[in-house]
Scaffold this active site. Structure first.
Site, short mmCIF file in Angstrom:
data_model
loop_
_atom_site.label_atom_id
_atom_site.label_comp_id
_atom_site.label_asym_id
_atom_site.label_seq_id
_atom_site.Cartn_x
_atom_site.Cartn_y
_atom_site.Cartn_z
N CYS A 1 -4.89 2.71 -3.51
CA CYS A 1 -3.69 3.22 -3.08
C CYS A 1 -2.40 2.29 -3.40
O CYS A 1 -1.71 1.91 -2.39
CB CYS A 1 -3.79 3.47 -1.45
SG CYS A 1 -4.91 5.04 -1.12
N ASP A 41 2.53 -4.66 7.78
CA ASP A 41 1.37 -3.81 7.68
C ASP A 41 -0.04 -4.68 7.74
O ASP A 41 -0.36 -5.34 7.04
CB ASP A 41 1.52 -3.19 6.36
CG ASP A 41 0.00 -2.32 5.80
OD1 ASP A 41 -0.90 -2.45 6.81
OD2 ASP A 41 0.14 -1.79 4.79
N LYS A 67 -10.90 -0.03 10.56
CA LYS A 67 -11.34 -1.17 9.73
C LYS A 67 -11.67 -2.25 10.49
O LYS A 67 -11.88 -3.57 10.10
CB LYS A 67 -10.01 -1.70 8.73
CG LYS A 67 -9.53 -0.60 7.80
CD LYS A 67 -8.59 -1.02 6.81
CE LYS A 67 -7.79 0.20 6.18
NZ LYS A 67 -8.44 0.75 5.16
N HIS A 74 0.86 -1.19 0.15
CA HIS A 74 -0.01 0.01 -0.19
C HIS A 74 0.92 1.33 0.00
O HIS A 74 2.05 1.33 0.51
CB HIS A 74 -0.74 -0.06 1.30
CG HIS A 74 -1.96 1.06 1.19
ND1 HIS A 74 -1.50 2.12 1.74
CD2 HIS A 74 -2.96 0.87 1.10
CE1 HIS A 74 -2.73 2.98 1.78
NE2 HIS A 74 -3.72 2.12 1.36
N GLN A 112 -5.03 -4.79 6.81
CA GLN A 112 -6.08 -5.78 6.20
C GLN A 112 -6.20 -6.99 7.07
O GLN A 112 -7.10 -7.78 6.83
CB GLN A 112 -6.10 -5.83 4.45
CG GLN A 112 -6.18 -4.51 3.97
CD GLN A 112 -7.36 -4.01 4.01
OE1 GLN A 112 -8.43 -4.72 4.53
NE2 GLN A 112 -7.53 -2.66 3.55
N1 C6P Z 1 -6.54 0.91 2.77
C1 C6P Z 1 -8.51 0.74 1.19
O1 C6P Z 1 -9.60 0.99 0.71
P1 C6P Z 1 -4.93 4.05 6.90
O2 C6P Z 1 -5.60 4.81 5.95
O3 C6P Z 1 -3.84 4.44 7.46
O4 C6P Z 1 -6.04 3.87 7.86
O5 C6P Z 1 -4.48 2.83 6.33
C2 C6P Z 1 -3.52 2.57 5.32
C3 C6P Z 1 -3.55 1.07 4.78
C4 C6P Z 1 -2.43 0.62 5.02
N2 C6P Z 1 -2.11 -0.83 4.55
C5 C6P Z 1 -3.18 -1.34 3.85
C6 C6P Z 1 -3.06 -2.60 3.36
C7 C6P Z 1 -4.45 -0.68 3.49
O6 C6P Z 1 -5.34 -1.33 2.99
C8 C6P Z 1 -4.61 0.72 3.95
C9 C6P Z 1 -5.87 1.37 3.76
C10 C6P Z 1 -7.75 1.61 2.32
O7 C6P Z 1 -7.91 -0.22 0.72
C11 C6P Z 1 -7.62 2.96 2.04
S1 C6P Z 1 -6.74 3.29 0.82
#
Ligand code: C6P
Length: 412
Positions: free
Chosen positions: A370, A205, A231, A128, A208
């Site tokens: 992203c 990370d 999430k 990401h 997910q």
């Molecule tokens: N992905 C998606 O729709 P934040 O925005 O900091 O809470 O999470 C960032 C992030 C980091 N790693 C992974 C694997 C992610 O999927 C995400 C967030 C969302 O897929 C928003 S782009």
């Protein structure tokens, strides 16, 4: 709360989420954008309003009753989140704004001080932007180099390439646990072992994975792990950075100010104990309380049952969508993927697709999610993505597939 049975009772659980009763022009909402943000159960919302109604005060700053109550709840939220991911205790859990800020905390606090020319950061092609852009920019500032583990045609990491890419020059391996685009679940423990054999750290990370899989950071042997509350049925504005205690202890903070200090003179300052050393200023107190309530909710439902339910729905969606010859679903096969499907329909732009299915009440995401460089590898500028959680049902997958079919016919 739904009935506890071996299989998850999604229709009963839906009652915990008032938002799911919404309709648009008489069409019921089908919410399939959970990888972006999950919905929030009533008891989490209530935990936040209870804080504001009953014990709203700053933390660690007052000896009056309200501040004492707020401080205890805020601190205990760290304990709850630590337990959720198998961390030893609150000293290993730093609250951040989200996963992205957790990455940046390590990149700035550790990377900027430790990396230099000749050092390498190994990432994957399915990172990401939260991880990719962060390490890319820290590498530019420090003279370090980023290298990327490629993916195979079926969306797995090429582990032979990983073994070649991770060398004694590697200082950090930053890897997404579960891809938000491919649905691939990566062999994090194996990568941790390779990284450690070369004296490197591994940052996982978990944005997910934490919502869907039982996480035990000790078993994964990761040095850092990050995820976001929004999430995992929690509020926005809060996430967690796990770090092994001895590593966090040795790391310099990068945000300075109130509460992260023990003693300050005009000349110098001493840092507070963990985790407060990394939590400068008034923190997101209400969100922290909601975060703890959310992970307790998810544990009450049962993370294994959530995992099975959501991945079953993803497999069903995969099978139904791939019945159409002009639909391509990215990533591993139906029986070996996380709880989402990213796909394209020949001749229909993902944004058009998303807009048409929205007319049928179905909320999915369209775009690059992203992961622009990953989409370059896939040869697509964008994709549509449906992602599932504990309250989704098979009939909602049917609604998605029917709406996608309408879009196909419209553009045929
Ligand atoms: N992905 C998606 O729709 P934040 O925005 O900091 O809470 O999470 C960032 C992030 C980091 N790693 C992974 C694997 C992610 O999927 C995400 C967030 C969302 O897929 C928003 S782009």
């Amino acid at each position: 709360m739904g009935v506890q049975s071996e299989r998850l009772d999604a229709p009963a659980l839906r009652e915990d989420f008032p938002i799911l009763e919404r309709e648009f022009d008489g069409t019921p909402l089908v919410y399939l954008d959970n990888a972006a943000t999950s919905q929030t159960p009533e008891r989490v919302v209530e935990s936040i309003s209870d804080y504001y109604y009953r014990y709203n005060a700053n933390v660690h700053r007052g000896i009056h009753n309200l501040s004492q109550e707020a401080s205890i709840a805020y601190e205990e939220a760290h304990d709850t989140v630590a337990e959720f991911i198998g961390a030893a205790g609150r000293e290993e859990v730093v609250f951040t704004k989200n996963t992205t800020e957790a990455m940046n905390t390590v990149a700035y606090a550790w990377g900027l001080n430790e990396l230099g020319p000749g050092d390498e950061v190994v990432l994957t092609e399915m990172e990401h932007h939260a991880s990719l852009v962060t390490w890319q920019q820290i590498a530019k500032k420090t003279g370090a180099e980023c290298r990327f583990i490629p993916i195979t045609d079926d969306g797995y990491l090429d582990m032979n390439a990983a073994a070649d890419l991770i060398t004694d020059d590697t200082r950090m391996v930053s890897v997404v646990h579960a891809s938000n685009t491919l649905g691939t679940v990566n062999p994090v423990r194996e990568l941790a072992d390779i990284a450690h054999d070369h004296g490197a750290y591994i940052f996982v990370d978990g944005a997910q994975s934490a919502p869907h899989m039982e996480i035990d950071v000790a078993e994964l042997d990761c040095d850092f792990f990050a995820f976001s509350a929004h999430k995992v049925c929690g509020p926005t504005g809060i996430g967690a950075l796990y770090g092994k205690e001895e590593i966090l202890e040795a790391m310099e903070p990068y945000l300075y100010g109130g509460d992260m200090i023990l003693k300050v003179t005009f000349e110098d300052s001493q840092w507070n104990e963990l985790p407060w050393k990394f939590e400068a200023g008034t923190p997101n107190i209400a969100q922290a309380i909601g975060f703890a309530e959310a992970v307790e909710y998810v544990e009450d439902v049962g993370i294994d049952r959530i995992h099975r339910h959501s991945t079953d729905l993803a497999a069903y969606a995969y099978d139904r969508l791939t019945e159409y010859d002009d639909v391509e679903v990215y990533g591993p096969p139906a029986d070996d993927r996380g709880p989402l499907v990213a796909f394209n329909v020949d001749g229909v732009h993902a944004h058009d697709l998303s807009s048409i299915v929205n007319d049928y009440g179905v909320a999915i995401r369209a775009g690059d999610h992203c992961t622009q460089p990953l989409h370059d590898v896939l040869g697509a500028t964008a994709s549509a993505r449906a992602s599932f959680y504990l309250y989704n049902t098979e009939s909602e997958v049917d609604a998605l597939v029917e709406a996608v079919n309408e879009a196909r016919q419209l553009f045929a």
